[in-house]
Design a protein around this motif. Structure first.
Motif, PDB file in Angstrom:
ATOM      1  N   ASN A  67       2.460   7.839   6.867  1.00  0.00           N
ATOM      2  CA  ASN A  67       1.546   8.953   6.748  1.00  0.00           C
ATOM      3  C   ASN A  67       1.687   9.506   5.347  1.00  0.00           C
ATOM      4  N   GLY A  68       2.855   9.964   5.060  1.00  0.00           N
ATOM      5  CA  GLY A  68       3.077  10.440   3.705  1.00  0.00           C
ATOM      6  C   GLY A  68       2.837  11.922   3.601  1.00  0.00           C
TER       7      GLY A  68
ATOM      8  N   ALA B 254       0.894   4.886  -4.129  1.00  0.00           N
ATOM      9  CA  ALA B 254       1.383   3.519  -4.207  1.00  0.00           C
ATOM     10  C   ALA B 254       2.511   3.472  -5.218  1.00  0.00           C
ATOM     11  N   HIS B 255       3.698   3.103  -4.740  1.00  0.00           N
ATOM     12  CA  HIS B 255       4.820   3.062  -5.671  1.00  0.00           C
ATOM     13  C   HIS B 255       4.870   1.740  -6.405  1.00  0.00           C
TER      14      HIS B 255
ATOM     15  N   GLN C 215       2.424  13.673  -0.307  1.00  0.00           N
ATOM     16  CA  GLN C 215       2.830  12.606  -1.203  1.00  0.00           C
ATOM     17  C   GLN C 215       1.816  11.480  -1.165  1.00  0.00           C
ATOM     18  N   SER C 216       2.203  10.421  -0.517  1.00  0.00           N
ATOM     19  CA  SER C 216       1.340   9.261  -0.362  1.00  0.00           C
ATOM     20  C   SER C 216       0.769   8.752  -1.665  1.00  0.00           C
TER      21      SER C 216
ATOM     22  N   LYS D  87      -3.802   3.395  -0.292  1.00  0.00           N
ATOM     23  CA  LYS D  87      -2.503   2.768  -0.277  1.00  0.00           C
ATOM     24  C   LYS D  87      -2.680   1.273  -0.206  1.00  0.00           C
TER      25      LYS D  87
ATOM     26  N   GLN E 189      -4.293   8.730  -2.950  1.00  0.00           N
ATOM     27  CA  GLN E 189      -5.081   7.551  -3.266  1.00  0.00           C
ATOM     28  C   GLN E 189      -4.919   6.443  -2.220  1.00  0.00           C
TER      29      GLN E 189
ATOM     30  N   ARG F 158       6.287  13.439 -10.812  1.00  0.00           N
ATOM     31  CA  ARG F 158       5.855  12.298 -10.017  1.00  0.00           C
ATOM     32  C   ARG F 158       6.476  11.010 -10.519  1.00  0.00           C
TER      33      ARG F 158
ATOM     34  N   SER G  63      -1.776   5.360 -11.085  1.00  0.00           N
ATOM     35  CA  SER G  63      -3.131   5.903 -11.049  1.00  0.00           C
ATOM     36  C   SER G  63      -2.998   7.401 -10.883  1.00  0.00           C
TER      37      SER G  63
ATOM     38  N   THR H  39      -0.044  -0.665  -0.671  1.00  0.00           N
ATOM     39  CA  THR H  39       1.236  -1.202  -0.234  1.00  0.00           C
ATOM     40  C   THR H  39       1.229  -1.463   1.257  1.00  0.00           C
TER      41      THR H  39
END
Lengths: 163, 163
Positions: free
Chosen positions: A15-16, B24-25, B21-22, A8, A6, B75, B30, A10
């Motif tokens: 990259n992730g 928003a923590h 991953q990636s 980002k 999704q 997650r 979502s 933040t």
DNA sequence: CTAGATTGCGCAATGC
DNA sequence: GGCATTGCGCAATCTA
């Protein structure tokens, strides 16, 4: 695709992505022999080098190829970096410990100094008292019961102590 | 199979796998909507719970399911841990800085103390000198050119300095 | 046992 | 181009 990834919001703009790893990070290298299937590498790179504009590429502004995961170069670079990282972290930790140690040493020294100050102060006060006593004695001797003379008494000095 | 995952000779016995991953923590969440294909999860878990031995499983000795990558639970746990990790690291760094600060403070204090010691020492020596002078004066006065009297000279005291 | 806290580790971006 | 630093996520472990 495997993950939504999704948007980002933040500040982190990493990259992730990560893939498989697990290798002996020793100086030696045991490269993977054969791997079957499974290789999701977002291969969004241009085809030929002229895509950069065909110029002399001044500051060199082109998208980096997402590092070919299987490349030999890549693995080598990674391994080197991993080593460097480990080294750096070790030094960092060492430094932290040294700093802590320094704190302890300084604390000890401080106590030592404070003790010395205490001692010196005591010595000083003793000497001063002696002085005062002496002064009194002198006053008593110099002005014996000879008569009442209008001489001013012994000048005292009690202001020599500064925090 | 997706990766060789060669025999690990290193002390590190990590797992060594990661995927995409990636996210928003943030505290909000979502959840992923739809994901297509791609799911290499080495599903090597027993089928039924009785595999543990059928006993009452005393110390509970069973292989952990490799954490279903797509699980919602997973997650969530990851996100929480990531947060915790960040927090922990921040505190760690903060502590390091505080320690460094402490070193500086202690250094300053040390200088202060040393200065004070210097001062006190000077004062002391001055007083002592005064004393000596006095003693001499006394000696000269008490034994004027009247003659030679066998009186012992003024008792001096010069042993009051330690270290 | 569940949940946060620590810790080692690898990846990638960036600094030098 | 290469090592050094640094932020970050993962997983194992510790701890409460």
């Amino acid at each position: 695709m495997s993950r939504p990834s999704q948007a980002k919001l933040t500040t982190s703009d990493h990259n992730g992505v990560s893939v498989i790893q697990s290798q002996a990070h020793a100086t030696s290298s045991s490269l993977p022999a054969a791997v079957a299937g499974l290789q999701q590498v977002p291969q969004l790179v241009p085809a030929d080098p002229s895509t950069t504009g065909g110029k002399a590429l001044p500051p060199s502004k082109m998208k980096k190829p997402p590092a070919d995961k299987d490349s030999d170069e890549y693995r080598q670079r990674r391994e080197r970096n991993n080593l460097a990282v480990k080294k750096s972290r070790m030094r960092s930790k060492q430094k932290a410990m040294d700093t802590q140690q320094r704190v302890n040493e300084l604390k000890e020294e401080n106590e030592r100094l404070e003790a010395k100050i205490k001692l010196l102060s005591k010595e000083l006060s003793v000497l001063k008292d002696l002085f005062l006593e002496h002064a009194h004695n002198l006053a008593d001797n110099v002005q014996p019961p000879t008569g009442a003379d209008g001489s001013s008494p012994a000048p005292n000095s009690t202001a020599t102590n500064g925090q």
